[in-house]
Design a protein around this motif. Structure first.
Motif, short mmCIF file in Angstrom:
data_model
loop_
_atom_site.label_atom_id
_atom_site.label_comp_id
_atom_site.label_asym_id
_atom_site.label_seq_id
_atom_site.Cartn_x
_atom_site.Cartn_y
_atom_site.Cartn_z
N PRO A 107 0.79 -1.24 0.00
CA PRO A 107 0.00 0.00 0.00
C PRO A 107 0.82 1.29 0.00
CG PRO A 107 -1.03 -1.59 1.43
CD PRO A 107 0.29 -2.17 1.01
N ALA A 108 1.84 1.38 0.82
CA ALA A 108 2.64 2.61 0.87
C ALA A 108 3.33 2.85 -0.47
CB ALA A 108 3.67 2.53 1.99
N LEU A 109 3.83 1.79 -1.08
CA LEU A 109 4.49 1.91 -2.38
C LEU A 109 3.49 2.34 -3.46
CD1 LEU A 109 7.45 1.41 -3.21
CD2 LEU A 109 6.71 -0.79 -4.09
N LEU A 110 2.29 1.77 -3.41
CA LEU A 110 1.26 2.13 -4.39
C LEU A 110 0.79 3.58 -4.22
CD1 LEU A 110 -0.81 -1.17 -4.35
CD2 LEU A 110 0.58 -0.30 -6.24
N ALA A 111 0.70 4.04 -2.98
CA ALA A 111 0.31 5.43 -2.75
C ALA A 111 1.36 6.38 -3.34
CB ALA A 111 0.13 5.70 -1.25
N GLN A 112 2.63 6.04 -3.16
CA GLN A 112 3.69 6.87 -3.74
C GLN A 112 3.64 6.81 -5.26
OE1 GLN A 112 7.66 5.94 -2.43
NE2 GLN A 112 8.54 7.72 -3.44
N ALA A 113 3.38 5.63 -5.81
CA ALA A 113 3.28 5.50 -7.26
C ALA A 113 2.12 6.32 -7.81
CB ALA A 113 3.12 4.03 -7.65
N ALA A 114 1.00 6.33 -7.09
CA ALA A 114 -0.15 7.15 -7.52
C ALA A 114 0.22 8.63 -7.51
CB ALA A 114 -1.35 6.89 -6.61
N ARG A 115 0.92 9.06 -6.46
CA ARG A 115 1.33 10.47 -6.37
C ARG A 115 2.26 10.85 -7.53
NH1 ARG A 115 1.89 10.88 -1.14
NH2 ARG A 115 3.76 9.62 -1.13
N VAL A 116 3.18 9.95 -7.87
CA VAL A 116 4.10 10.21 -8.99
C VAL A 116 3.31 10.30 -10.29
CG1 VAL A 116 5.98 9.22 -10.38
CG2 VAL A 116 6.16 9.26 -7.89
N ARG A 117 2.37 9.36 -10.50
CA ARG A 117 1.57 9.37 -11.73
C ARG A 117 0.74 10.65 -11.84
NH1 ARG A 117 3.58 4.67 -11.62
NH2 ARG A 117 3.64 3.38 -13.46
N ASP B 288 -3.79 1.46 9.40
CA ASP B 288 -2.46 1.85 8.95
C ASP B 288 -2.45 3.35 8.72
OD1 ASP B 288 -0.05 2.33 7.66
OD2 ASP B 288 -0.11 0.46 6.54
N VAL B 289 -2.09 4.07 9.76
CA VAL B 289 -2.20 5.53 9.76
C VAL B 289 -1.35 6.16 8.66
CG1 VAL B 289 -1.84 7.60 11.15
CG2 VAL B 289 -2.69 5.52 12.22
N VAL B 290 -0.15 5.65 8.44
CA VAL B 290 0.74 6.22 7.44
C VAL B 290 0.14 6.11 6.04
CG1 VAL B 290 3.01 6.01 6.36
CG2 VAL B 290 2.80 5.81 8.83
N VAL B 291 -0.37 4.93 5.71
CA VAL B 291 -0.94 4.73 4.37
C VAL B 291 -2.25 5.50 4.24
CG1 VAL B 291 -1.92 3.03 2.79
CG2 VAL B 291 0.19 2.52 4.00
N GLN B 292 -3.07 5.51 5.28
CA GLN B 292 -4.33 6.25 5.20
C GLN B 292 -4.06 7.75 4.99
OE1 GLN B 292 -7.22 4.88 4.80
NE2 GLN B 292 -6.54 2.80 5.23
N ALA B 293 -3.04 8.29 5.67
CA ALA B 293 -2.69 9.70 5.47
C ALA B 293 -2.18 9.93 4.04
CB ALA B 293 -1.63 10.12 6.48
N ALA B 294 -1.40 8.99 3.53
CA ALA B 294 -0.89 9.12 2.15
C ALA B 294 -2.05 9.08 1.16
CB ALA B 294 0.11 8.01 1.85
N LEU B 295 -3.01 8.19 1.39
CA LEU B 295 -4.17 8.11 0.51
C LEU B 295 -4.93 9.43 0.49
CD1 LEU B 295 -5.53 4.55 1.33
CD2 LEU B 295 -4.73 5.36 -0.88
N ARG B 296 -5.14 9.99 1.65
CA ARG B 296 -5.86 11.28 1.73
C ARG B 296 -5.07 12.37 1.03
NH1 ARG B 296 -7.08 9.20 7.09
NH2 ARG B 296 -9.27 8.62 7.09
N GLY B 297 -3.76 12.34 1.17
CA GLY B 297 -2.93 13.35 0.51
C GLY B 297 -2.99 13.26 -1.00
N VAL B 298 -2.96 12.06 -1.52
CA VAL B 298 -3.03 11.86 -2.97
C VAL B 298 -4.41 12.24 -3.48
CG1 VAL B 298 -2.89 10.19 -4.84
CG2 VAL B 298 -1.23 10.10 -2.99
N ARG B 299 -5.45 11.86 -2.74
CA ARG B 299 -6.82 12.19 -3.16
C ARG B 299 -7.06 13.68 -3.22
NH1 ARG B 299 -9.10 7.49 0.40
NH2 ARG B 299 -9.31 5.86 -1.16
N ALA B 300 -6.40 14.40 -2.31
CA ALA B 300 -6.58 15.87 -2.28
C ALA B 300 -5.99 16.48 -3.53
CB ALA B 300 -5.90 16.45 -1.05
#
Length: 172
Positions: free
Chosen positions: A126-136, A160-172
């Motif tokens: 999940p953390a890697l995928l969130a970063q990949a989404a942000r890059v894309r 998973d607080v770290v991944v949930q925060a990353a997801l919210r950041g990418v969604r924003a």
């Protein structure tokens, strides 16, 4: 060696000056290489690549990243070091984005995700995928970013607080 690798990561995350992080990572790399701990060496190389890129030393960052990639490929990935593989891919991608090469960062993240899928390490994805989404998203590849984000959300643990925060950041 594992405690030393965690110590390197904590220095990075602890907000210490980049030059201090690079100095400590260099010392850990030397220690790891002299005593035969490739996992610690790989962690140190990843931190050195990131720190040097952010300090504006692209040539050194490229060299540390090249060495990290070679060392990472030499290590046999297994369930026990899936997290290390994910951290290595994330560090390399962060360095490549800082160097202005998001296409290469996306390729590194994709390669890391394929390795994690191959060894069945779903908890590290999940953390890697969130970063990949942000890059894309940063590249303007909205559809790919959204697909990665949906996959990430499906795999991420609700606590998973770290991944949930990353997801919210990418969604924003």
């Amino acid at each position: 060696a594992r405690a030393r690798a965690i110590g390197c990561q904590l220095r990075w995350l602890g907000g210490q000056p980049l030059s201090a992080v690079a100095e400590q990572a260099s010392a850990e790399l030397e220690w790891a290489e002299s005593r035969g701990y490739p996992e610690l060496g790989l962690a140190a190389l990843g931190l050195l690549a990131q720190a040097r890129a952010l300090l504006g030393d692209g040539a050194s960052a490229d060299e540390f990243m090249r060495r990290a990639n070679l060392q990472g490929e030499e290590l046999i990935l297994g369930q026990d070091n899936a997290e290390l593989a994910a951290q290595d891919a994330a560090a390399a991608a962060t360095t490549l984005v800082a160097l202005g090469d998001p296409d290469a960062a996306a390729a590194v993240l994709d390669r890391g995700d394929r390795a994690l899928r191959r060894i069945g390490a779903a908890q590290s994805r999940p953390a890697l995928l969130a970063q990949a989404a942000r890059v894309r998203y940063g590249m303007g590849a909205w559809r790919e970013g959204l697909e990665l984000l949906e996959t990430c959300a499906g795999l991420a643990a609700p606590d998973d607080v770290v991944v949930q925060a990353a997801l919210r950041g990418v969604r924003a």
